[in-house]
Write an enzyme that holds these catalytic residues in place. Structure first.
Site, mmCIF file in Angstrom:
data_model
loop_
_atom_site.group_PDB
_atom_site.id
_atom_site.type_symbol
_atom_site.label_atom_id
_atom_site.label_comp_id
_atom_site.label_asym_id
_atom_site.label_seq_id
_atom_site.Cartn_x
_atom_site.Cartn_y
_atom_site.Cartn_z
ATOM 1 N N ASP A 182 6.066 -4.594 -18.988
ATOM 2 C CA ASP A 182 7.224 -4.289 -18.127
ATOM 3 C C ASP A 182 8.434 -5.179 -18.431
ATOM 4 O OD1 ASP A 182 5.400 -2.612 -16.942
ATOM 5 O OD2 ASP A 182 4.993 -3.950 -15.255
ATOM 6 N N GLY A 223 6.734 0.550 -16.166
ATOM 7 C CA GLY A 223 7.707 -0.523 -15.975
ATOM 8 C C GLY A 223 7.749 -1.077 -14.567
HETATM 9 O O1 F6P Z 1 2.285 -3.837 -15.190
HETATM 10 C C1 F6P Z 1 1.912 -3.051 -16.261
HETATM 11 C C2 F6P Z 1 1.667 -1.636 -15.838
HETATM 12 O O2 F6P Z 1 1.323 -0.896 -16.993
HETATM 13 C C3 F6P Z 1 2.819 -0.986 -15.083
HETATM 14 O O3 F6P Z 1 3.869 -0.592 -15.918
HETATM 15 C C4 F6P Z 1 2.084 0.148 -14.399
HETATM 16 O O4 F6P Z 1 2.725 0.499 -13.190
HETATM 17 C C5 F6P Z 1 0.750 -0.462 -14.084
HETATM 18 O O5 F6P Z 1 0.556 -1.545 -14.961
HETATM 19 C C6 F6P Z 1 -0.411 0.506 -14.224
HETATM 20 O O6 F6P Z 1 -1.558 -0.123 -13.786
HETATM 21 P P1 F6P Z 1 -3.010 0.520 -13.881
HETATM 22 O O7 F6P Z 1 -3.524 0.230 -15.263
HETATM 23 O O8 F6P Z 1 -3.782 -0.172 -12.834
HETATM 24 O O9 F6P Z 1 -2.863 1.997 -13.650
#
Ligand code: F6P
Length: 357
Positions: free
Chosen positions: A138, A181
């Site tokens: 992000d 992001g």
């Molecule tokens: O913080 C990194 C990120 O990829 C974000 O961009 C996204 O909102 C989140 O993690 C997704 O998380 P998960 O892998 O728990 O779906």
């Protein structure tokens, strides 16, 4: 001296490069490295860890993911819901500390984003020998102008847009691409610019459908039959809301769905065929770009250097092409968001990109 390393939160291309850097630099100093599995969870007794030598990390520089495993939930989550800070329970901290003491770990390198470094700061304040390394696709951490993983995520967005461009043009369609992001628009902004998007919608710039539609109509009048829209998952819709998938997942809320919303509305308002694609975890997977490999290794080497100096409570940082360090506290105070009047936003506007405002 024994140095511990763990990575926590979502995975990110370049994590293995950091591990490679720490293990190599530690071995050169004659130290042993202990890698804890699945983030801080690996510290809980009996401890889930492995000793790492340069031989063990051979070839991992180019691999995505992390050889240590990771989690963005569990006992050590310090950010929950909309990013509210929670204190890690003392009983959990005390149990984990026993593992650290038993293994005689002299420094613990925590590779993480905003949430994991908030946990790291809490542990440092309790006397743990912590060194932070900023990790997140992000790119939203204060006190460093770039995190590793961001460049790889941006390159996935660009690849996605390049592919959408040819199909959009063939069918004279509007294509919407939703990218990750969280609450920062960096991935959308950089990916959108490099992928020649016509509209970029980010959380930092409130948008209206009227402005987006007006822009698409002007393009149509100029003879452009297709358009590309990039929307950040954390963009606030014109009703003033975030779009979420899951609000009770044991960590921070899961964002997603704004791309479909935007596509539906734009289709209705313009009468043009509009399609939506969510890039999702493709942005997090796969091999890191050369930039992320180099950043990761340099960050790992700097972490080992800080350990050698006993300079704890610091996070490795990157400014003006130099790797240095800052207090972790400075990195987790607030998110680094896109400033609306910054040169890169102005450059995008100058070449006709619409931000919906
Ligand atoms: O913080 C990194 C990120 O990829 C974000 O961009 C996204 O909102 C989140 O993690 C997704 O998380 P998960 O892998 O728990 O779906």
């Amino acid at each position: 001296m024994r140095i511990g390393i763990l990575n926590c939160g979502g995975d990110c291309p370049g994590l293995n490069a950091v591990i490679h850097g720490v293990v190599g630099a530690a071995a050169a100093k004659g130290w042993e490295t202990v890698g804890f599995r699945d983030g801080f969870e690996g510290l809980l007794p009996p401890g889930d860890f492995t000793f790492l030598t340069p031989k063990d990390t051979e070839g991992i520089l180019k691999q995505g993911g992390t050889i240590l495993g990771t989690t963005n939930k569990g006992n050590f989550a310090a950010k929950i819901g909309e990013g509210d800070v929670a204190q890690v329970p003392q009983e959990i901290v005390d149990r984990a500390k026993k593992t650290l003491d038993q293994l005689e770990i002299g420094a613990l390198v925590v590779v993480g984003g905003d949430g994991s470094l908030t946990t790291a700061q809490q542990l440092y304040e309790q006397g743990w020998p912590i060194i932070g390394v900023p990790k997140t696709i992000d790119n939203d951490l204060k006190a460093t102008s770039m995190t590793f993983g961001f460049d790889s995520a941006v390159s996935s967005v660009v690849d996605g847009l390049d592919r959408l461009y040819t199909t959009a043009k063939s069918h004279k369609r509007v294509m919407v691409l939703e990218v990750m992001g969280r609450h920062a628009g960096w991935i959308a902004l950089w990916g959108g610019m490099a992928g020649a998007a016509n509209v970029i919608l980010i959380p930092e710039i409130p948008f209206s459908y009227e402005k987006v539609v007006e822009h698409l109509r002007v393009r149509e009048a100029q003879g452009y039959k297709s358009s590309l829209i990039v929307v950040a998952e954390g963009a606030i819709n014109p009703e003033g809301n975030l779009t979420t998938i899951d609000e009770n997942c044991g960590g921070e809320v899961r964002l997603g769905g704004i791309g479909d919303q935007v596509a539906r509305k734009i289709g209705e308002l313009t009468g043009k065929e509009t399609r939506s694609t969510t890039l999702g975890h493709i942005q997090r997977g796969g091999a890191p770009t050369p930039l992320d490999r180099i950043l990761g290794v340099r960050f790992g080497v700097m972490a080992a250097q800080l350990a050698a100096e006993g300079d704890f409570g610091k996070m490795v940082s990157y400014h003006s092409y130099h790797v240095g360090s800052v207090p972790i506290k400075e990195a987790v105070m607030e998110l680094r968001l896109v400033e609306c009047d910054t040169e890169v936003v102005k450059a995008a506007r100058a070449i006709g990109v619409c931000f919906g405002d």
